[in-house]
Scaffold this motif. Sequence first.
Motif, mmCIF file in Angstrom:
data_model
loop_
_atom_site.group_PDB
_atom_site.id
_atom_site.type_symbol
_atom_site.label_atom_id
_atom_site.label_comp_id
_atom_site.label_asym_id
_atom_site.label_seq_id
_atom_site.Cartn_x
_atom_site.Cartn_y
_atom_site.Cartn_z
ATOM 1 N N TYR A 85 -15.455 -27.041 -31.118
ATOM 2 C CA TYR A 85 -14.994 -26.237 -29.972
ATOM 3 C C TYR A 85 -14.605 -27.185 -28.842
ATOM 4 O O TYR A 85 -15.349 -27.330 -27.856
ATOM 5 N N LYS B 260 -19.318 -18.460 -18.932
ATOM 6 C CA LYS B 260 -20.555 -18.362 -19.743
ATOM 7 C C LYS B 260 -21.195 -19.740 -19.972
ATOM 8 O O LYS B 260 -20.503 -20.671 -20.361
ATOM 9 N N SER C 245 -12.732 -27.042 -26.403
ATOM 10 C CA SER C 245 -12.535 -26.498 -25.048
ATOM 11 C C SER C 245 -13.867 -26.293 -24.313
ATOM 12 O O SER C 245 -13.885 -26.120 -23.092
ATOM 13 N N VAL C 246 -14.955 -26.258 -25.059
ATOM 14 C CA VAL C 246 -16.264 -26.034 -24.434
ATOM 15 C C VAL C 246 -16.724 -27.302 -23.709
ATOM 16 O O VAL C 246 -16.696 -28.389 -24.285
ATOM 17 N N LYS D 246 -19.358 -17.360 -27.265
ATOM 18 C CA LYS D 246 -18.177 -18.094 -26.771
ATOM 19 C C LYS D 246 -18.426 -18.698 -25.386
ATOM 20 O O LYS D 246 -17.843 -18.292 -24.376
ATOM 21 N N ILE E 30 -22.945 -19.453 -30.865
ATOM 22 C CA ILE E 30 -21.712 -19.912 -30.180
ATOM 23 C C ILE E 30 -20.481 -19.059 -30.565
ATOM 24 O O ILE E 30 -19.733 -18.600 -29.669
ATOM 25 N N PRO E 31 -20.258 -18.806 -31.881
ATOM 26 C CA PRO E 31 -19.042 -18.036 -32.219
ATOM 27 C C PRO E 31 -18.969 -16.673 -31.520
ATOM 28 O O PRO E 31 -17.882 -16.230 -31.141
ATOM 29 N N ASP E 32 -20.102 -16.007 -31.328
ATOM 30 C CA ASP E 32 -20.084 -14.694 -30.677
ATOM 31 C C ASP E 32 -20.137 -14.789 -29.157
ATOM 32 O O ASP E 32 -19.445 -14.110 -28.450
ATOM 33 N N ASP F 222 -18.501 -21.200 -22.137
ATOM 34 C CA ASP F 222 -17.546 -22.115 -21.501
ATOM 35 C C ASP F 222 -18.225 -23.489 -21.311
ATOM 36 O O ASP F 222 -17.561 -24.510 -21.259
#
Lengths: 449, 122
Positions: free
Chosen positions: B73, B4, B75-76, B47, B43-45, B49
């Motif tokens: 975040y 995403k 990892s993003v 998610k 972002i929270p929904d 990459d």
Amino acid sequence: MKQTPKSKDEQIGKLKEKLREAEANLEAIRSGAADAIVVNTKDGVKVFTIQGAEAAYKIMVETMNEGALTLDSDGVILYVNSRFSSMIGFDSSELVGKLIYNFIPQNQVKGFESFFGKSVKGRKIYQDFELVKRDSSILPVYFSSAPLDVVGRNDVCIVASDLSERYKAKRKLLELNNSLEKKVRERTDELEKRKNELEKSQQQLEKFAASLEDQVEHRTKQVRELTKALSLAEQKQRQRFSLILHEDLQQVLFSIKARFVLLKDSIKEGDSKEIEEDIEELERLSTKAISTTKRLAIEFSPPVLQKEGLDAALKWLAFHMERQYGLKVYVCIEEKFRIIREDERVLLVLLVQELLLNVVKHAKTKNANLIVSRDDKHINICVEDKGAGFDLKQEKNFARKKAHFGLFSIEERLRLSGGSLDITSSPGQGTRISMKLPFDSRFQQLGVE
Amino acid sequence: MKKKILIIEDNEDIRMLYKRMFRKEKMIEISAVESGEEALRIIPDFKPDLLFVDISLPGISGLELTRKVSQEYPSVKILVVTGHEVIRYYDEAINSGADDLVSKEIGKDILIKCRKLLQIQD
């Protein structure tokens, strides 16, 4: 009684001696060596003048220009010459036998006594006196006195010189002197007055010079502030230009470039749908780019400012404000005119633009009025709104507000052009800002609408 | 599984372009928003990459968003794009937590950068 021969001889001898003396006297009289004969009479010693000799002296004394008189030791006038008579206006017959004191003014009698006393005692002296004339007027005289050398008498001879002419001259001199002194005094006063005026002028000049210095300093400060403000405005304009270039035009150009790459791929893949979509998008983006460049050109140098009258420029500005910022500007122009110099024309439109931008930024309203009017000497350009307004009474904040709204630099720019700025505002009641400029040779009337 | 990408770009033309660029990417799902604030909200929904963020944004700037997302975040992946010169903002972007900074000018090559960051094979 019979005389002795000795006695006869003696008598003869004495007679001979007398005869010789008589002959000598006769000779002296004949030769003119003797003026007078002193005879010892039974009444005492007597002086007999010889007529011939006296006549010469008398003529001299009678014709001389000075008054002459003889006095006995008591001051009784024995003789006066004609000049003395004419000097005091009495005949000699009226004077002879009178006391000289009758003709001396009361206040000088004492002084004359002293003078006369010294003369009687045999001294030759001189002094100024006054004589009382027949008409009671006063005659100034100079008395030169000497004892008369007549045996057995203390008579005095006085020569009197008329001083009236000299006194007149002296008086005239005194008057002249007084007049001169008066003139000198007047001149001195005048000079003093001039000096004071000069000092006053100098003080005023110094004051004026000081005020001029203050004005120059103030003006320099204003120009410095203005230069700073102009520089800041220019910088803002550049930033705005750069922003439009970056945010609008550049983005469109990036898109166009990327679209071409995508179009190439679509052509390669033969995807007609995408080819069509990419071409349409490229056309749209190109149109947008052209439009952006046009907008930039117009916004930063509107063609309307170059040739048209101020009314056209302000109408363009109103149109621009609505399109760009959504501010509806109602323009009311009572009189058409144009500003001859382009830089001044642009400056005035920019000042109005700044006022309208203030409405956009601070007034919280979407409407404003722009009114242009003219009286005999001035052009008034007024921007008003019915928006938020601000408190003019808070003077401390006012300067800050002026700076905040950019009004300070507008005011300074107007002042340098001989104009002024008038602000009316109150919270919730909107703001009215009026720019007043002298209607001079910079303007050209175009006719009434 | 699809990766995403969340695109944050205030210019509509560029947003449209990105959508068009990623259209044929089978392994990528994209979503595009106009501002950093909107991005933080979804972002929270969503998610994502990868965050594909424009450096100049109204409100929260691209670099500020980068800092927040990289902290919250980690990892993003974050790819920052700029219309300005890359060298001017590169260090700042990296220090803010971006994985890379690229110029908008590279156009379609952005895809390559994204694939690389998401480790998607051609």
